[in-house]
Design a protein around this motif. Structure first.
Motif, PDB file in Angstrom:
ATOM      1  N   THR A  30       0.820  -1.206   0.000  1.00 26.53           N
ATOM      2  CA  THR A  30       0.000   0.000   0.000  1.00 26.53           C
ATOM      3  C   THR A  30       0.853   1.256   0.000  1.00 26.53           C
ATOM      4  O   THR A  30       0.362   2.341  -0.238  1.00 26.53           O
ATOM      5  N   GLY A  31       2.125   1.097   0.274  1.00 28.65           N
ATOM      6  CA  GLY A  31       2.991   2.277   0.321  1.00 28.65           C
ATOM      7  C   GLY A  31       3.182   2.799   1.725  1.00 28.65           C
ATOM      8  O   GLY A  31       4.056   3.613   1.964  1.00 28.65           O
ATOM      9  N   ASN A  32       2.341   2.314   2.650  1.00 33.02           N
ATOM     10  CA  ASN A  32       2.545   2.734   4.042  1.00 33.02           C
ATOM     11  C   ASN A  32       3.660   1.884   4.646  1.00 33.02           C
ATOM     12  O   ASN A  32       3.670   0.663   4.500  1.00 33.02           O
ATOM     13  N   SER A  33       4.569   2.583   5.295  1.00 34.42           N
ATOM     14  CA  SER A  33       5.656   1.818   5.899  1.00 34.42           C
ATOM     15  C   SER A  33       6.077   2.456   7.202  1.00 34.42           C
ATOM     16  O   SER A  33       5.703   3.589   7.512  1.00 34.42           O
ATOM     17  N   GLN A  34       6.814   1.703   7.950  1.00 33.55           N
ATOM     18  CA  GLN A  34       7.276   2.213   9.236  1.00 33.55           C
ATOM     19  C   GLN A  34       8.609   1.566   9.561  1.00 33.55           C
ATOM     20  O   GLN A  34       8.831   0.390   9.246  1.00 33.55           O
ATOM     21  N   SER A  35       9.494   2.344  10.144  1.00 33.40           N
ATOM     22  CA  SER A  35      10.757   1.776  10.603  1.00 33.40           C
ATOM     23  C   SER A  35      10.678   1.611  12.110  1.00 33.40           C
ATOM     24  O   SER A  35      10.191   2.483  12.819  1.00 33.40           O
ATOM     25  N   ARG A  36      11.128   0.483  12.583  1.00 37.70           N
ATOM     26  CA  ARG A  36      11.111   0.226  14.019  1.00 37.70           C
ATOM     27  C   ARG A  36      12.510  -0.207  14.448  1.00 37.70           C
ATOM     28  O   ARG A  36      13.241  -0.827  13.684  1.00 37.70           O
ATOM     29  N   PHE A  37      12.822   0.126  15.662  1.00 40.81           N
ATOM     30  CA  PHE A  37      14.143  -0.242  16.157  1.00 40.81           C
ATOM     31  C   PHE A  37      14.038  -0.931  17.504  1.00 40.81           C
ATOM     32  O   PHE A  37      13.085  -0.713  18.257  1.00 40.81           O
ATOM     33  N   TYR A  39       1.278  -7.276   7.015  1.00 39.08           N
ATOM     34  CA  TYR A  39       2.497  -6.556   6.686  1.00 39.08           C
ATOM     35  C   TYR A  39       3.639  -7.507   6.329  1.00 39.08           C
ATOM     36  O   TYR A  39       3.624  -8.690   6.647  1.00 39.08           O
ATOM     37  N   ASP A  40       4.598  -6.937   5.645  1.00 42.60           N
ATOM     38  CA  ASP A  40       5.854  -7.611   5.346  1.00 42.60           C
ATOM     39  C   ASP A  40       6.893  -7.057   6.300  1.00 42.60           C
ATOM     40  O   ASP A  40       6.925  -5.861   6.550  1.00 42.60           O
ATOM     41  N   LYS A  41       7.747  -7.937   6.801  1.00 42.13           N
ATOM     42  CA  LYS A  41       8.708  -7.478   7.790  1.00 42.13           C
ATOM     43  C   LYS A  41      10.113  -7.760   7.273  1.00 42.13           C
ATOM     44  O   LYS A  41      10.419  -8.881   6.887  1.00 42.13           O
ATOM     45  N   ASN A  42      10.916  -6.728   7.250  1.00 43.37           N
ATOM     46  CA  ASN A  42      12.322  -6.868   6.855  1.00 43.37           C
ATOM     47  C   ASN A  42      13.173  -6.644   8.081  1.00 43.37           C
ATOM     48  O   ASN A  42      13.143  -5.563   8.656  1.00 43.37           O
ATOM     49  N   THR A  43      13.900  -7.618   8.493  1.00 47.43           N
ATOM     50  CA  THR A  43      14.666  -7.466   9.727  1.00 47.43           C
ATOM     51  C   THR A  43      16.153  -7.388   9.421  1.00 47.43           C
ATOM     52  O   THR A  43      16.652  -8.117   8.584  1.00 47.43           O
ATOM     53  N   ILE A  70       0.651  -4.403   3.577  1.00 47.08           N
ATOM     54  CA  ILE A  70       0.219  -5.022   2.331  1.00 47.08           C
ATOM     55  C   ILE A  70      -1.282  -5.310   2.389  1.00 47.08           C
ATOM     56  O   ILE A  70      -1.847  -5.464   3.474  1.00 47.08           O
ATOM     57  N   THR A  71      -1.895  -5.314   1.242  1.00 44.24           N
ATOM     58  CA  THR A  71      -3.298  -5.728   1.179  1.00 44.24           C
ATOM     59  C   THR A  71      -3.393  -6.880   0.196  1.00 44.24           C
ATOM     60  O   THR A  71      -2.621  -6.970  -0.754  1.00 44.24           O
TER      61      THR A  71
END
Lengths: 402, 94
Positions: A268-275, A297-301, A326-327
Motif C-alpha cells: 500500500t505504500g505505508n511503511s514504518q521503521s522500528r528499532f 504486513y511484510d517485515k524486513n529485519t 500489504i493488502t
C-alpha cells in the motif's frame, strides 16, 4: 588527531619564555631539533609555547644563549596524569582490574557462527564442534584449525571442507558440503547404456560399445541404447564398458487444475521503521513502543551485533525493522489471462527440475474450462542426453549365453 | 666563492619545470600557502626574524617574507615549515 593523541600519550609542557630575543630562541630550539607548537606572544618580551618533555630537557642551551627565562606553567598529558594520581591506590587497582577483566573476557569464544550449511543440521554440527573443542565459553587459544578440520572431517562424512576462524570473541565456522557422487559404473566393468526416459533418438556419440538404436528410433525408459556385449562369430561374446552419449528428443508434461481467481499481494505504500535492542534473548523496543499499526504486513529485519573497538563483540545487537503494509486483493482473470499465467508457472516448475544440459526446443500448452476452474496442460519438447550406464553382471551374461 | 644557488632561480626554475620536477623540492626555494585567510604556512624558510601577534617576519633564501595579520600564533614550527594561525591580512616579499 593522531598527533594530538601521541602528544597526549608522551606528555608535554606549557612553558612561558621571557627575554629580548625570543625569535632567536625559537630558531635555536629548532636547529637543535626541538619541536615547538602553539606559540603565542603575550607581550613584547613574553610568550607561551608548548614543548615535549624530552624537548624541555634539551632547551637549556638555547635559553642560556639568548638569555631567555623559561618557566613551566602547566604539565599536561598522560605521564603527568599518572604522577598526579600515584597515591590513589583504589583508582590504580581499578584501572588494572579493568584491563585484566577485558583481556580475560576477550580470550574466550563467545559465540560460534556457522555458514555454508545447506543439508547438514546446524545443531548437529554444533554438537560435533563441541566435541572438537569449539564452543561458546571455550578459551580461544588452544586449538588449531588444522586439528579441528581433521576431526570434523572424520566425524561428519558430509563435510567436504571446514575452516574455523576465530575473530575477536567470535568463531566463524565455514563449511562446504560434499555433493553426493553420481552413480558411475567403475571404469573397466562391463556395462550397457540404457535410456533414462522416453524419447526419439536424435544422434549418438559412442566411444565404446555397439549401438543398438539409430536416429529416429522411439525408445522407452529402460530400453537398451548401446550394448556392452559384442557377439563375434570367432571368439564368442566380448564384454565392454560401454561409453558414450545418446541425445534424444523428449517430451515433458505437467498439468494442473487452478482457480480463476487468485489473491495478489499489494504494497500500500505505508511503511514504518522500528528499532529495538536485543540483549541475549530479550528484545526491548527502542522506537516506537506502540504496536504495529497494520493488519497485514511484510517485515524486513536487520540485525547488527554491537561490538567494541576491533572485534570485541558484545552479546547485544541492534535490530531494525522495516515494515510495509500489504493488502490482499483477489483478482479474477479471464480464461486467456489465466491460461497464460498458469502456463508460465508450470513451465518454470518443470525447468527447475531439469538438469543444466536440457535444451528446450518447443513449448506447447492447452487448457479447458471446468466450471470456475481451469485445467492447464503444458508440454515441453526438449533435447537432452538420455544415456545412462547400467552395470552388466557376469551372471546375466552366462544366463543369456545358455 | 661558490655562487648562491638562488641567484639563478629563474633559470633553474625553467630547468626544473622542463624536467617536470617539483621546483620547491629541487631548488629549496620558499613557498607560501594561505588557507582561507585563517591559516598560512611557509615552506623552506630559513629562520624567524621577528614575531608578534600582528606581524611575522621570516628569512628565506630569496629575501624577507613579511606576513601581517591579527592574533597570529605559530601553530607548528619545524626545520623547514612554519604554520601560522590567525587572521591573515597580507604578505610582502622584500
Amino acid at each position: 588527531m593522531i598527533f594530538a593523541f601521541l602528544k597526549f600519550l608522551r606528555g608535554y609542557l606549557v612553558i612561558e619564555a621571557e627575554g629580548l630575543f625570543l625569535e632567536r630562541f625559537i630558531n635555536l630550539a629548532i636547529k637543535s631539533n626541538i619541536f615547538l607548537w602553539d606559540i603565542k606572544k603575550i607581550s613584547r618580551n613574553k610568550m607561551t609555547l608548548k614543548i615535549s618533555i624530552l624537548g624541555y630537557k634539551k632547551i637549556g642551551k638555547a635559553a642560556h644563549a639568548t638569555a631567555t627565562k623559561v618557566v613551566i606553567k602547566e604539565r599536561r598529558g598522560l605521564p603527568n596524569f599518572m604522577n598526579k594520581h600515584k597515591k590513589r591506590k583504589a583508582f590504580l587497582i581499578g584501572i588494572i582490574l579493568f584491563g585484566i577483566i577485558i583481556s580475560c573476557l576477550s580470550s574466550f569464544v563467545w559465540s560460534v557462527e556457522i555458514s555454508g550449511t545447506e543439508k547438514i543440521d546446524e545443531a548437529v554440527l554444533r554438537d560435533e564442534l563441541r566435541s572438537c573443542g569449539i564452543d561458546a565459553g571455550v578459551l580461544k587459544f588452544n586449538h588449531s584449525p588444522q586439528e579441528v578440520k581433521r576431526k570434523m572431517m572424520l566425524l561428519n562424512p558430509d563435510i567436504a571442507w571446514i575452516w574455523v576462524d576465530i575473530k575477536g570473541t567470535r568463531a566463524f565456522v565455514e563449511v562446504k558440503e560434499r555433493t553426493e557422487k553420481p552413480d558411475i559404473v567403475p571404469d573397466g566393468e562391463p556395462c550397457n547404456i540404457v535410456a533414462d526416459c522416453d524419447g526419439i533418438i536424435e544422434n549418438t556419440v559412442i566411444l565404446k560399445g555397439k549401438t543398438v538404436v539409430s536416429e529416429g528410433d522411439i525408445v522407452k525408459k529402460g530400453d537398451l541404447l548401446v550394448s556392452g556385449v559384442d557377439d563375434t562369430n570367432y571368439t564368442g561374446p566380448i564384454m565392454y564398458h560401454a561409453d558414450g552419449e545418446v541425445y534424444a528428443m523428449t517430451w515433458h508434461e505437467e498439468s494442473g487444475v487452478f482457480p480463476l481467481t487468485r489473491t495478489e499481494k499489494f504494497k500500500t505504500g505505508n511503511s514504518q521503521s522500528r528499532f529495538g535492542v536485543k540483549i541475549a534473548n530479550w528484545e526491548v523496543p527502542v522506537y516506537p513502543f506502540s504496536k504495529i499499526p497494520f493488519e497485514q504486513y511484510d517485515k524486513n529485519t536487520e540485525e547488527k551485533t554491537l561490538k567494541l573497538w576491533g572485534d570485541l563483540y558484545l552479546p547485544a545487537s541492534w535490530k531494525s525493522y522495516y515494515i510495509e503494509e500489504i493488502t490482499e486483493n483477489s483478482v479474477t482473470m479471464n480464461e486467456e489471462e489465466a491460461f497464460g499465467f498458469y502456463t508460465d508457472e508450470l513451465c518454470k516448475k518443470m525447468e527447475r527440475q531439469f538438469s543444466a544440459d536440457v535444451e528446450i526446443i518447443n513449448k506447447d500448452a492447452n487448457y479447458e474450462l471446468q466450471g470456475d476452474k481451469i485445467y492447464v496442460k503444458c508440454s515441453l519438447q526438449c533435447r537432452e542426453e538420455i544415456g545412462q550406464q547400467a552395470p552388466l553382471y557376469k551372471n546375466d551374461m552366462e544366463d543369456s549365453g545358455d | 666563492m661558490r655562487k648562491k644557488r638562488t641567484e639563478n632561480a629563474p633559470k633553474a626554475l625553467k630547468v626544473a619545470k622542463a624536467l617536470e620536477l617539483p621546483p620547491d623540492v629541487v631548488l629549496g626555494i620558499p613557498g607560501i600557502t594561505v588557507l582561507g585567510g585563517c591559516e598560512a604556512s611557509v615552506q623552506n624558510y630559513k629562520g624567524i626574524v621577528e614575531y608578534d601577534d600582528k606581524k611575522v617576519v621570516l628569512n628565506t633564501s630569496i629575501g624577507i617574507f613579511e606576513i601581517t595579520g591579527e592574533e597570529l600564533d605559530i601553530k607548528t614550527v619545524t626545520d623547514d615549515e612554519v604554520t601560522l594561525h590567525g587572521k591573515v591580512t597580507g604578505f610582502e616579499i622584500k
